[in-house]
Design a protein around this motif. Structure first.
Motif, PDB file in Angstrom:
ATOM      1  N   PRO A  33       0.836  -1.199   0.000  1.00 52.54           N
ATOM      2  CA  PRO A  33       0.000   0.000   0.000  1.00 52.54           C
ATOM      3  C   PRO A  33       0.876   1.256   0.000  1.00 52.54           C
ATOM      4  O   PRO A  33       0.699   2.140   0.829  1.00 52.54           O
ATOM      5  CB  PRO A  33      -0.750  -0.151   1.324  1.00 52.54           C
ATOM      6  N   LEU A  34       1.827   1.323  -0.917  1.00 50.79           N
ATOM      7  CA  LEU A  34       2.905   2.310  -0.875  1.00 50.79           C
ATOM      8  C   LEU A  34       2.614   3.507  -1.772  1.00 50.79           C
ATOM      9  O   LEU A  34       1.481   3.907  -1.944  1.00 50.79           O
ATOM     10  CB  LEU A  34       4.221   1.617  -1.223  1.00 50.79           C
ATOM     11  N   SER A  35       3.654   4.108  -2.330  1.00 48.03           N
ATOM     12  CA  SER A  35       3.527   5.252  -3.228  1.00 48.03           C
ATOM     13  C   SER A  35       4.759   5.278  -4.125  1.00 48.03           C
ATOM     14  O   SER A  35       5.666   4.438  -3.991  1.00 48.03           O
ATOM     15  CB  SER A  35       3.430   6.561  -2.437  1.00 48.03           C
ATOM     16  N   HIS A  36       4.806   6.267  -5.013  1.00 51.75           N
ATOM     17  CA  HIS A  36       5.965   6.379  -5.908  1.00 51.75           C
ATOM     18  C   HIS A  36       7.266   6.529  -5.138  1.00 51.75           C
ATOM     19  O   HIS A  36       8.342   6.217  -5.659  1.00 51.75           O
ATOM     20  CB  HIS A  36       5.784   7.579  -6.847  1.00 51.75           C
ATOM     21  N   ARG A  59      -4.771   6.137  -7.452  1.00 54.35           N
ATOM     22  CA  ARG A  59      -5.870   6.707  -6.659  1.00 54.35           C
ATOM     23  C   ARG A  59      -5.908   6.005  -5.300  1.00 54.35           C
ATOM     24  O   ARG A  59      -5.706   4.789  -5.186  1.00 54.35           O
ATOM     25  CB  ARG A  59      -7.217   6.555  -7.365  1.00 54.35           C
ATOM     26  N   GLY A  60      -6.128   6.785  -4.261  1.00 58.04           N
ATOM     27  CA  GLY A  60      -6.235   6.219  -2.920  1.00 58.04           C
ATOM     28  C   GLY A  60      -4.924   6.084  -2.180  1.00 58.04           C
ATOM     29  O   GLY A  60      -4.922   5.727  -0.992  1.00 58.04           O
ATOM     30  N   PHE A  61      -3.798   6.387  -2.856  1.00 55.02           N
ATOM     31  CA  PHE A  61      -2.485   6.137  -2.265  1.00 55.02           C
ATOM     32  C   PHE A  61      -1.558   7.332  -2.463  1.00 55.02           C
ATOM     33  O   PHE A  61      -1.743   8.134  -3.385  1.00 55.02           O
ATOM     34  CB  PHE A  61      -1.863   4.871  -2.874  1.00 55.02           C
ATOM     35  N   GLY A  62      -0.554   7.428  -1.587  1.00 58.12           N
ATOM     36  CA  GLY A  62       0.422   8.499  -1.721  1.00 58.12           C
ATOM     37  C   GLY A  62      -0.226   9.869  -1.679  1.00 58.12           C
ATOM     38  O   GLY A  62      -1.084  10.163  -0.834  1.00 58.12           O
ATOM     39  N   VAL A  95       7.370  -0.108 -15.610  1.00 57.66           N
ATOM     40  CA  VAL A  95       7.887  -0.901 -14.493  1.00 57.66           C
ATOM     41  C   VAL A  95       6.822  -0.962 -13.411  1.00 57.66           C
ATOM     42  O   VAL A  95       6.370   0.080 -12.914  1.00 57.66           O
ATOM     43  CB  VAL A  95       9.175  -0.277 -13.913  1.00 57.66           C
ATOM     44  N   GLY A  96       6.413  -2.164 -13.038  1.00 53.47           N
ATOM     45  CA  GLY A  96       5.419  -2.323 -11.991  1.00 53.47           C
ATOM     46  C   GLY A  96       5.901  -3.263 -10.910  1.00 53.47           C
ATOM     47  O   GLY A  96       6.371  -4.366 -11.208  1.00 53.47           O
ATOM     48  N   HIS A  97       5.790  -2.823  -9.657  1.00 54.05           N
ATOM     49  CA  HIS A  97       6.174  -3.664  -8.524  1.00 54.05           C
ATOM     50  C   HIS A  97       4.950  -4.234  -7.826  1.00 54.05           C
ATOM     51  O   HIS A  97       3.996  -3.504  -7.527  1.00 54.05           O
ATOM     52  CB  HIS A  97       6.994  -2.866  -7.506  1.00 54.05           C
ATOM     53  N   TRP A 169      10.434   4.810   8.000  1.00 53.13           N
ATOM     54  CA  TRP A 169      10.143   5.525   6.753  1.00 53.13           C
ATOM     55  C   TRP A 169       9.203   4.702   5.875  1.00 53.13           C
ATOM     56  O   TRP A 169       8.201   5.204   5.356  1.00 53.13           O
ATOM     57  CB  TRP A 169      11.441   5.820   6.020  1.00 53.13           C
ATOM     58  N   PHE A 170       9.523   3.425   5.724  1.00 47.75           N
ATOM     59  CA  PHE A 170       8.730   2.537   4.885  1.00 47.75           C
ATOM     60  C   PHE A 170       7.331   2.365   5.467  1.00 47.75           C
ATOM     61  O   PHE A 170       6.320   2.404   4.737  1.00 47.75           O
ATOM     62  CB  PHE A 170       9.449   1.189   4.778  1.00 47.75           C
ATOM     63  N   PHE A 171       7.255   2.217   6.772  1.00 48.84           N
ATOM     64  CA  PHE A 171       5.978   2.090   7.482  1.00 48.84           C
ATOM     65  C   PHE A 171       5.085   3.297   7.208  1.00 48.84           C
ATOM     66  O   PHE A 171       3.884   3.159   6.923  1.00 48.84           O
ATOM     67  CB  PHE A 171       6.289   1.955   8.974  1.00 48.84           C
ATOM     68  N   GLN A 172       5.655   4.484   7.249  1.00 47.19           N
ATOM     69  CA  GLN A 172       4.880   5.697   7.030  1.00 47.19           C
ATOM     70  C   GLN A 172       4.396   5.823   5.585  1.00 47.19           C
ATOM     71  O   GLN A 172       3.340   6.412   5.332  1.00 47.19           O
ATOM     72  CB  GLN A 172       5.699   6.931   7.425  1.00 47.19           C
ATOM     73  N   LEU A 173       5.143   5.281   4.622  1.00 42.08           N
ATOM     74  CA  LEU A 173       4.677   5.287   3.236  1.00 42.08           C
ATOM     75  C   LEU A 173       3.327   4.600   3.120  1.00 42.08           C
ATOM     76  O   LEU A 173       2.428   5.077   2.415  1.00 42.08           O
ATOM     77  CB  LEU A 173       5.680   4.573   2.312  1.00 42.08           C
ATOM     78  N   GLY A 174       3.194   3.472   3.802  1.00 44.31           N
ATOM     79  CA  GLY A 174       1.939   2.727   3.737  1.00 44.31           C
ATOM     80  C   GLY A 174       0.785   3.448   4.405  1.00 44.31           C
ATOM     81  O   GLY A 174      -0.367   3.320   3.981  1.00 44.31           O
ATOM     82  N   LEU A 175       1.083   4.213   5.442  1.00 48.12           N
ATOM     83  CA  LEU A 175       0.015   4.914   6.153  1.00 48.12           C
ATOM     84  C   LEU A 175      -0.443   6.176   5.437  1.00 48.12           C
ATOM     85  O   LEU A 175      -1.445   6.781   5.837  1.00 48.12           O
ATOM     86  CB  LEU A 175       0.474   5.258   7.579  1.00 48.12           C
ATOM     87  N   GLN A 176       0.258   6.593   4.369  1.00 46.23           N
ATOM     88  CA  GLN A 176      -0.229   7.715   3.558  1.00 46.23           C
ATOM     89  C   GLN A 176      -1.531   7.374   2.844  1.00 46.23           C
ATOM     90  O   GLN A 176      -2.315   8.259   2.507  1.00 46.23           O
ATOM     91  CB  GLN A 176       0.816   8.094   2.504  1.00 46.23           C
ATOM     92  N   ALA A 177      -1.732   6.091   2.590  1.00 49.77           N
ATOM     93  CA  ALA A 177      -2.951   5.665   1.893  1.00 49.77           C
ATOM     94  C   ALA A 177      -4.167   5.846   2.787  1.00 49.77           C
ATOM     95  O   ALA A 177      -4.057   5.946   4.016  1.00 49.77           O
ATOM     96  CB  ALA A 177      -2.820   4.201   1.479  1.00 49.77           C
ATOM     97  N   ALA A 178      -5.336   5.882   2.178  1.00 51.73           N
ATOM     98  CA  ALA A 178      -6.579   5.861   2.947  1.00 51.73           C
ATOM     99  C   ALA A 178      -6.872   4.432   3.399  1.00 51.73           C
ATOM    100  O   ALA A 178      -6.491   3.465   2.726  1.00 51.73           O
ATOM    101  CB  ALA A 178      -7.733   6.378   2.091  1.00 51.73           C
TER     102      ALA A 178
END
Length: 261
Positions: A33-36, A59-62, A95-97, A169-178
């Motif tokens: 549930p990350l972002s760019h 949509r919904g993320f980052g 490129v898709g992860h 840092w990585f944990f917070q990336l995921g929490l940016q999402a709704a």
């Protein structure tokens, strides 16, 4: 350079466009549930090598808008198509992860590879995403204790050691999402399959996958390689689900070599 692209009334996607004057373009689609921002260690290097790098937040993320609807492969692929058209992109490497790999597969099959010269699938969540058991566990935790869920994702993501600051840092990336978009994509990964998309992919495809991946087993990469013609599979022997960081030098060099073949 960051900008927003309108993909439907009231929904704008955040797009990071680095080195717009680069000679070759790479479009990055992040994982759940990350972002760019997960591709920081690509964006640090590849633009300096002359590449234009574009990161899109779904949509919904980052930093993108977070509507209540639109969390299925078709709509997410449609969003990518609108960004591609708005930025007038052509002859680019896609490129898709992880789930971003699934979205990339649907984009290529749904739009006959529009604009895509090459495809790179990184620990792709395809042809299936989560098992019902894993998905239902993530879904329950997302709806009841999302920080706990994201901490568990972070702890299982990497094979190599990560520092406490990097983990945070990585944990917070995921929490940016709704929360609702995080949950909706879990349902998508549980219920939607991509088997019918794979024979429709004709562009040269590089499949890279960590052999220690606990999120998406390496066997799925082998299945993708078997079903996608004109594909090559490169195992990453010292990575889990995060080879874009764990073996970033190898990945960046391999990506550049594949693009220039």
């Amino acid at each position: 350079m960051g900008t927003f692209v309108n993909v439907e009334p009231g929904v704008n996607l955040y797009v990071e466009d680095i080195n717009p004057g680069g000679s070759k373009t790479i479009v990055f689609i992040h994982g759940w549930p990350l972002s760019h921002k997960q591709f920081e260690y690509q964006f640090d290097v590849l633009p300096a090598m002359g590449y234009r790098c574009i990161g899109i937040d779904w949509r919904g993320f980052g930093n993108s808008d977070k509507p209540m609807s639109g969390y299925n492969y078709d709509r997410l692929a449609d969003d990518i198509r609108i960004v591609v058209g708005t930025l007038q992109l052509h002859d680019f490497t896609l490129v898709g992860h992880s789930t971003g790999g699934s979205i990339a597969i649907r984009y290529v099959s749904r739009y006959n590879g529009y604009g895509v010269s090459k495809l790179v699938l990184v620990d792709a969540a395809a042809p299936i995403g989560f098992t019902p058991e894993t998905a239902n566990k993530f879904l329950h935790e997302t709806l009841n204790d999302r920080p706990k869920m994201m901490r568990e994702v972070t702890d299982s993501f990497f094979f190599q050691y990560i520092s406490a600051p990097f983990s945070e840092w990585f944990f917070q990336l995921g929490l940016q999402a709704a929360g609702w978009s995080t949950a909706a994509v879990v349902v998508m990964l549980r219920d939607e399959k991509l088997d019918a998309d794979l024979p429709l992919i004709s562009v040269p495809t590089l499949i890279v996958h960590g052999i220690h991946d606990k999120v998406i087993p390496f066997q799925q990469a082998q299945e993708l390689h078997h079903k996608i013609r004109n594909s090559q599979l490169v195992p990453f022997y010292y990575s889990g689900h995060g080879l874009f960081w764990e073996e970033r030098d190898k990945f960046n060099q391999l990506l550049g070599h594949f693009i220039n073949q």
